[in-house]
Design a protein around this motif. Structure first.
Motif, PDB file in Angstrom:
ATOM      1  N   ALA A 127       0.729  -1.173  -0.067  1.00  0.00           N
ATOM      2  CA  ALA A 127      -0.048  -0.075   0.139  1.00  0.00           C
ATOM      3  C   ALA A 127       0.973   1.307   0.208  1.00  0.00           C
ATOM      4  O   ALA A 127       0.655   1.977  -0.941  1.00  0.00           O
ATOM      5  CB  ALA A 127      -1.060  -0.213   1.098  1.00  0.00           C
ATOM      6  N   PRO A 128       1.872   1.510   0.970  1.00  0.00           N
ATOM      7  CA  PRO A 128       2.624   2.778   0.897  1.00  0.00           C
ATOM      8  C   PRO A 128       3.612   2.861  -0.290  1.00  0.00           C
ATOM      9  O   PRO A 128       3.614   3.856  -1.054  1.00  0.00           O
ATOM     10  CB  PRO A 128       3.489   2.527   2.230  1.00  0.00           C
TER      11      PRO A 128
ATOM     12  N   LEU B 263       2.679   1.681  -3.136  1.00  0.00           N
ATOM     13  CA  LEU B 263       1.614   2.088  -4.320  1.00  0.00           C
ATOM     14  C   LEU B 263       1.880   3.740  -4.295  1.00  0.00           C
ATOM     15  O   LEU B 263       1.774   4.373  -5.488  1.00  0.00           O
ATOM     16  CB  LEU B 263       0.226   1.837  -3.971  1.00  0.00           C
ATOM     17  N   ALA B 264       1.728   4.287  -3.205  1.00  0.00           N
ATOM     18  CA  ALA B 264       1.361   6.085  -3.011  1.00  0.00           C
ATOM     19  C   ALA B 264       2.761   6.544  -3.574  1.00  0.00           C
ATOM     20  O   ALA B 264       2.715   7.436  -4.105  1.00  0.00           O
ATOM     21  CB  ALA B 264       1.389   6.143  -1.811  1.00  0.00           C
TER      22      ALA B 264
ATOM     23  N   ARG C 278       0.586  -2.667  -8.923  1.00  0.00           N
ATOM     24  CA  ARG C 278      -0.516  -3.396  -9.099  1.00  0.00           C
ATOM     25  C   ARG C 278      -0.523  -4.588  -9.529  1.00  0.00           C
ATOM     26  O   ARG C 278      -1.506  -5.324  -8.865  1.00  0.00           O
ATOM     27  CB  ARG C 278      -1.248  -2.238 -10.011  1.00  0.00           C
TER      28      ARG C 278
ATOM     29  N   ARG D 120      -4.560   7.433  -7.226  1.00  0.00           N
ATOM     30  CA  ARG D 120      -3.536   6.759  -6.465  1.00  0.00           C
ATOM     31  C   ARG D 120      -3.980   6.471  -4.930  1.00  0.00           C
ATOM     32  O   ARG D 120      -3.733   5.532  -4.334  1.00  0.00           O
ATOM     33  CB  ARG D 120      -2.035   7.146  -6.664  1.00  0.00           C
ATOM     34  N   GLU D 121      -4.169   7.666  -4.204  1.00  0.00           N
ATOM     35  CA  GLU D 121      -4.398   7.776  -2.969  1.00  0.00           C
ATOM     36  C   GLU D 121      -5.612   7.062  -2.566  1.00  0.00           C
ATOM     37  O   GLU D 121      -5.478   6.190  -1.510  1.00  0.00           O
ATOM     38  CB  GLU D 121      -4.638   9.015  -2.476  1.00  0.00           C
TER      39      GLU D 121
ATOM     40  N   GLN E  95      -6.683   4.351  -4.261  1.00  0.00           N
ATOM     41  CA  GLN E  95      -6.476   2.741  -4.427  1.00  0.00           C
ATOM     42  C   GLN E  95      -5.526   2.422  -3.197  1.00  0.00           C
ATOM     43  O   GLN E  95      -5.708   1.420  -2.706  1.00  0.00           O
ATOM     44  CB  GLN E  95      -5.691   2.742  -5.858  1.00  0.00           C
ATOM     45  N   GLN E  96      -4.562   3.317  -2.734  1.00  0.00           N
ATOM     46  CA  GLN E  96      -3.878   2.842  -1.737  1.00  0.00           C
ATOM     47  C   GLN E  96      -4.709   2.623  -0.234  1.00  0.00           C
ATOM     48  O   GLN E  96      -4.563   1.660   0.256  1.00  0.00           O
ATOM     49  CB  GLN E  96      -2.846   3.999  -1.200  1.00  0.00           C
ATOM     50  N   ASP E  97      -5.729   3.713  -0.031  1.00  0.00           N
ATOM     51  CA  ASP E  97      -6.562   3.391   1.012  1.00  0.00           C
ATOM     52  C   ASP E  97      -7.228   2.258   0.924  1.00  0.00           C
ATOM     53  O   ASP E  97      -7.453   1.458   1.695  1.00  0.00           O
ATOM     54  CB  ASP E  97      -7.562   4.334   1.044  1.00  0.00           C
TER      55      ASP E  97
ATOM     56  N   GLN F  91      -5.351  -1.026   1.414  1.00  0.00           N
ATOM     57  CA  GLN F  91      -4.883  -0.902   3.019  1.00  0.00           C
ATOM     58  C   GLN F  91      -6.173  -1.527   3.753  1.00  0.00           C
ATOM     59  O   GLN F  91      -6.076  -2.485   4.765  1.00  0.00           O
ATOM     60  CB  GLN F  91      -4.614   0.440   3.411  1.00  0.00           C
TER      61      GLN F  91
END
Lengths: 174, 185
Positions: free
Chosen positions: B71-72, B74-75, B87, B127-128, B130-132, B135
């Motif tokens: 997750a991090p 990804l950001a 991804r 992107r954010e 997607q990260q959220d 997670q």
């Protein structure tokens, strides 16, 4: 039982699961490969009777692997069972075009795997080679016709039987 | 050619010529059972698979931890190519969890992983967001595993299932609200 099976899956857990199911079936001559490249090596060395291949692997995918086996491996007619979590029409068509023999949808159930292995053992599919396709014959013939073919088959290709199966021409034949 | 017992040249309905190769019928002999693998063997195999459930919990923990670690990354991916690579890694792990969950009695893991796979295919998604979502979904799968929520997981399982599906819908169409509007419940 002398049947040899090769499991191709990047996930150790899935390999363990498949191996456990095969052991319960009495199949103990099993090898594992975690990548498609390793699997090609095993086809040469281990000479499996069937390969069970995961669709989604990092690097070379299961479909790429099937294409390589059909296109230029030591055993281009190796029966291949593909495990897939997705069974969209697009994927099924792509897999058939690549020359996959049978599918098992994930989650893998022992019963589904048993049926597919039995299908390969008890009713082996003939192969089709045309200008654009090389892979298992997806048509299902009458058992008598299959038996007839086997009796009549000669080691030499080229027995002309024009039109003999015209009504059964499968989609994959152009 | 290995396995070839013979072949015929045929002509299809449309007039195309093709070769039909008859495959040697020798696997029955190797199998040593003319009827193939008996149905009873599948029942025995199912019992063997159930004995692997504890191992699955360990594999799932590892996979979920890998997802959470992505997750991090990804950001902070420095390029589109590295973003896509992350991804892809997430899709592969989600695919594995999806495939194994229901096999080992955790269909909720399969459902949540399916939603995650869908979200990780959306390359236009913020992107954010997607990260959220990555997670959150990893955390939800962790909850299923740690609480041993087998089967449908009862009321708590239903809540998680709905939440995962809502996230997949929102990801496909962020205009419908985005994470703040819908995921919290």
């Amino acid at each position: 039982m002398n049947l040899r099976i090769l499991i191709v899956d990047d996930h150790a857990g899935m390999r363990r699961l498949t191996k456990t199911i095969l052991a319960a079936f009495g199949i103990r001559r099993v090898r594992e490969a975690s990548t498609a490249e390793e699997a090609l090596e095993q086809i040469r060395e281990f000479e499996p009777d069937i390969a069970i291949v995961d669709f989604l692997m990092p690097g070379m995918t299961g479909l790429d692997f099937v294409k390589l086996v059909r296109g230029g491996s030591d055993d281009p007619m190796l029966p291949i069972i593909m495990l897939t979590a997705s069974s969209t029409q697009h994927l099924v068509t792509a897999a058939r075009d690549a020359g996959v023999t049978e599918f098992v949808a994930k989650p893998v159930s022992p019963e589904a795997l048993r049926r597919r292995i039995n299908e390969i053992i008890l009713h082996p599919r003939n192969f089709i080679r045309s200008a654009t396709f090389f892979g298992p014959d997806r048509r299902r013939k009458r058992p008598e016709a299959v038996e007839e073919d086997r009796r009549a088959a000669t080691p030499e290709a080229g027995t002309p039987e024009a039109g003999s199966d015209a009504t059964e021409a499968q989609e994959r034949v152009p | 050619m290995k396995r070839k017992a013979g072949s015929f040249i045929r002509v299809s309905e449309k007039g195309y010529t093709y070769e039909e190769i008859v495959v040697a019928d020798d696997l029955k002999t190797k199998m040593e059972r003319p009827e193939g693998i008996p149905p009873d063997a599948a029942r025995i195999a199912q019992q063997a698979v159930e004995r692997l459930q504890d191992e699955f919990v360990e594999w799932a923990r590892r996979d979920i931890a890998r997802l959470a670690n992505l997750a991090p990354e990804l950001a902070s991916a420095p390029s589109d190519a590295s973003l896509e690579e992350i991804r892809q890694q997430a899709r592969i792990i989600a695919h594995d969890l999806r495939g194994q969950g229901a096999t080992f009695g955790y269909p909720l893991v399969t459902e949540i992983a399916t939603c995650l796979g869908t979200i990780m295919r959306l390359d236009k998604l913020d992107r954010e967001m997607q990260q959220d979502m990555l997670q959150t979904l990893a955390e939800m799968m962790r909850e299923v595993i740690e609480r041993r929520m087998r089967g449908d997981g009862g009321e708590a399982g239903e809540k998680l299932r709905k939440k995962a599906h809502r996230m997949a819908v929102l990801a496909a169409d962020p205009a419908r609200g985005g994470p703040a509007a819908g995921i919290a419940g």
